[in-house]
Motif scaffolding. Sequence first.
Motif, PDB file in Angstrom:
ATOM      1  N   SER A  26       0.855  -1.192   0.000  1.00 61.28           N
ATOM      2  CA  SER A  26       0.000   0.000   0.000  1.00 61.28           C
ATOM      3  C   SER A  26       0.886   1.236   0.000  1.00 61.28           C
ATOM      4  O   SER A  26       2.002   1.214   0.515  1.00 61.28           O
ATOM      5  N   VAL A  50     -11.869   1.781  -7.651  1.00 64.01           N
ATOM      6  CA  VAL A  50     -11.968   2.986  -6.816  1.00 64.01           C
ATOM      7  C   VAL A  50     -12.688   2.721  -5.494  1.00 64.01           C
ATOM      8  O   VAL A  50     -12.451   3.413  -4.501  1.00 64.01           O
ATOM      9  N   LYS A  88      -9.985   1.351  -3.435  1.00 62.49           N
ATOM     10  CA  LYS A  88      -8.758   2.159  -3.586  1.00 62.49           C
ATOM     11  C   LYS A  88      -7.555   1.261  -3.868  1.00 62.49           C
ATOM     12  O   LYS A  88      -6.588   1.213  -3.089  1.00 62.49           O
ATOM     13  N   LYS A  89      -7.634   0.580  -4.988  1.00 57.74           N
ATOM     14  CA  LYS A  89      -6.608  -0.416  -5.306  1.00 57.74           C
ATOM     15  C   LYS A  89      -6.388  -0.435  -6.820  1.00 57.74           C
ATOM     16  O   LYS A  89      -7.348  -0.292  -7.587  1.00 57.74           O
ATOM     17  N   GLU A 127      -2.519  -0.786  -3.010  1.00 62.95           N
ATOM     18  CA  GLU A 127      -3.558   0.094  -2.471  1.00 62.95           C
ATOM     19  C   GLU A 127      -3.015   1.509  -2.376  1.00 62.95           C
ATOM     20  O   GLU A 127      -1.811   1.708  -2.215  1.00 62.95           O
ATOM     21  N   TYR A 128      -3.921   2.489  -2.475  1.00 62.83           N
ATOM     22  CA  TYR A 128      -3.491   3.893  -2.407  1.00 62.83           C
ATOM     23  C   TYR A 128      -4.490   4.688  -1.567  1.00 62.83           C
ATOM     24  O   TYR A 128      -5.630   4.260  -1.361  1.00 62.83           O
ATOM     25  N   SER A 129      -4.062   5.849  -1.073  1.00 64.56           N
ATOM     26  CA  SER A 129      -4.995   6.781  -0.435  1.00 64.56           C
ATOM     27  C   SER A 129      -5.412   7.854  -1.423  1.00 64.56           C
ATOM     28  O   SER A 129      -6.563   8.240  -1.513  1.00 64.56           O
ATOM     29  N   LYS A 130      -4.414   8.375  -2.171  1.00 66.78           N
ATOM     30  CA  LYS A 130      -4.672   9.378  -3.212  1.00 66.78           C
ATOM     31  C   LYS A 130      -4.067   8.866  -4.515  1.00 66.78           C
ATOM     32  O   LYS A 130      -2.979   8.260  -4.509  1.00 66.78           O
ATOM     33  N   LEU A 131      -4.756   9.154  -5.608  1.00 70.05           N
ATOM     34  CA  LEU A 131      -4.320   8.646  -6.906  1.00 70.05           C
ATOM     35  C   LEU A 131      -4.238   9.782  -7.916  1.00 70.05           C
ATOM     36  O   LEU A 131      -5.165  10.602  -7.999  1.00 70.05           O
ATOM     37  N   VAL A 159      -9.254  11.046  -6.356  1.00 70.19           N
ATOM     38  CA  VAL A 159      -8.633  10.672  -7.631  1.00 70.19           C
ATOM     39  C   VAL A 159      -8.479  11.928  -8.488  1.00 70.19           C
ATOM     40  O   VAL A 159      -9.466  12.606  -8.793  1.00 70.19           O
TER      41      VAL A 159
END
Length: 605
Positions: free
Chosen positions: A194, A275, A278-279, A289-293, A462
Motif C-alpha cells: 500500500s 476505486v 482504492k486499489k 492500495e493507495y490513499s490518493k491517486l 482521484v
Amino acid sequence: MGGCFSKPKPVELKIEVVLPEKERGKEELSASGKGSPRAYQGNGTARHFHTEERLSTPHPYPSPQDCVEAAVCHVKDLENGQMREVELGWGKVLLVKDNGEFHALGHKCPHYGAPLVKGVLSRGRVRCPWHGACFNISTGDLEDFPGLDSLHKFQVKIEKEKVYVRASKQALQLQRRTKVMAKCISPSAGYSSSTNVLIVGAGAAGLVCAETLRQEGFSDRIVLCTLDRHLPYDRPKLSKSLDTQPEQLALRPKEFFRAYGIEVLTEAQVVTVDVRNKKVVFKDGFKLEYSKLLLAPGSSPKTLSCKGKEVENVFTIRTPEDANRVVRLARGRNVVVVGAGFLGMEVSAYLTEKAHSVSVVELEETPFRRFLGERVGRALMKMFENNRVKFYMQTEVSELRGQEGKLKEVVLKSSKVVRADVCVVGIGAVPATGFLRQSGIGLDSRGFIPVNKMMQTNVPGVFAAGDAVTFPLAWRNNRKVNIPHWQMAHAQGRVAAQNMLAQEAEMSTVPYLWTAMFGKSLRYAGYGEGFDDVIIQGDLEELKFVAFYTKGDEVIAVASMNYDPIVSKVAEVLASGRAIRKREVELFVLHSKTGDMSWLTGKGS
C-alpha cells in the motif's frame, strides 16, 4: 540560498530520517496474499535510504572562502523595471530593479539556459524569453513552467550609492537550485503493498506532482509507475533530436529519486483501477492500495489503418528507442513522414541532413494550418522546401508496399507512388485511458478524463493531469479544453499535488509551447482554437514575425519567430487577466515599424 552576509536565519526544516534496515525475508504480504517482488522493487533495487545519499546542493550558509562579493553598479544605473547581467568574477548574476529595490538572481533559465535578461519583468517575476517559465524576483522560486528548478537568490547591499552583490561561488556555477524537499519517513516504503500516493504515468505531470508533494513537506510514501523502461525524461526532445540517448534525456538522476524517497516502477502497466477499494492491479497481477491517486497516463500515437500496415520499418515515435531506431535506419535512405503537425515537421527537419530524401504526406493544404493558419503555414512550408523536403498535400496513404516484409513504397490516394525505406507516422494521438473504462472514473466520448480547475475527477481522492485530461481554461471563460503541451502537464501536476494536500489551488496557467526546426524556434502562447483572423507584424519570408490570432475583437493566441520576447510578453499580459483587443494590435502593426511593444504592458500610448 547562496548569500553570506548576516547571521543565519532559521531555514525550513529538512526532514532526514534513516529508515531501519529491514531483513529482506520479512517482505510484507501484498494485497493478493502473496509476497510480490514488485512491492519492494523500484527500478529493480530494494529501497533503503541513508543520509549519505544526499545530492550535492550548495549549503545554505556557505563559508566566507566560498563567497565572492563585488560592487556591480551605481544605484542610478538602473531604472525601475530594468534588468542587467552583471559579472562577479565566478559567474554572472541577473540584477533587477523593481519598485526601487534591487534583487540579484541566477541569470540563466534552469530549463534550457535562456538568458533571463532578455525576458519579461512584470508583477514581481521574470518570465523566460524562450519557453515562458517564471521566477519570483524576491525568492528566485519557479512559479510557472516548464522546468523543475528555481534560481539562486543572492544578497544585495547598498553602500555609498553603490550596489554590492555577494554570492556563493558554487551557486554561481550551478545556475539552478532544487527547492528544499522532505524525505520519505514511511517505514513501509519500498516494501508493502500500500502507498499513500500512487501516480500513474511518469511524464511531466507525474514527476512535478511527486516533487511538489515533497516540496510541500509531504513525507509519506509516493510510488510513480510508468510503462516506460526509463526514469522520467524530456519527451519534447525526442522528435527534435532523434539520436539523443535516454540517459541524456533524464530529467532527474537516479540518486534524486532515491534521496527523496520517490519510488519509480518502470515497465509497470496498470490494467484496472478499483476505486471502491482504492486499489490498482498491474499486468503481472501485483496489487497496490493507495490513499490518493493521480492519473497521468498521457496518450498513445494513432497508427495507419491502410493496406500493408504490418510491413517493417513503419514507426510512431513514443520512446527514445523509437527515435533512435528511426535515425539509424534513415541514414542515406528514403523517408516518408505522414502528418505535417509538430511531430511530423520536427522529425522531417531533423532527418533532412541524415536521409537521402524526406517526403511529407498531409491531408490539409499547408502544414500546421489549423494551428498557425494558412500564411504562417505556407512560410514554414517554404523553409522546408528550401531544405529539400518534398510535400504531398491534400492526400493520404492508401497502401504501404513491402519487399521481403520491409517497406519499399508508399502509395497515396492521389495514386502517386513514393519510394520509402522508412515511414514515420505523426497523425495525432488518443488518450491512453482504456484501462479506466470499467472503473467508474468519468471519461468523455473521446476517452479524455474531465477534471475541474483543481484537477479532480468525479471520484473523490482521484486526480488527473497531462495529455489525457480536459479541464476548464480560466481565461477562455472556463471552456473545457484538452491542451497536450509539456508546460501544461507540469502546471497540472503541481495543482493536483497542492489539492491532494487540501490547498485549494486552481489551474491558471497561460498555455505556452515551442517548436524548433532547422535551428529556428517558433514560440506560441494562448489557446487559438476557433481563431477567425490572423494579424501579422514583421516579415514572413524572412521568418522574422509575430502573428496574433484573434476571435471577434480579442487576441486569443500569439506565435513568433525571431521576435523575442513578444510571446512571453503576451503570455504575461494574459496571465495578469487583461484582455488584448484586436484594435490595439491593428494599431501596433499600422504604426510600429520599430517593433515597439510598450502598448502591451500599458507603458506609452
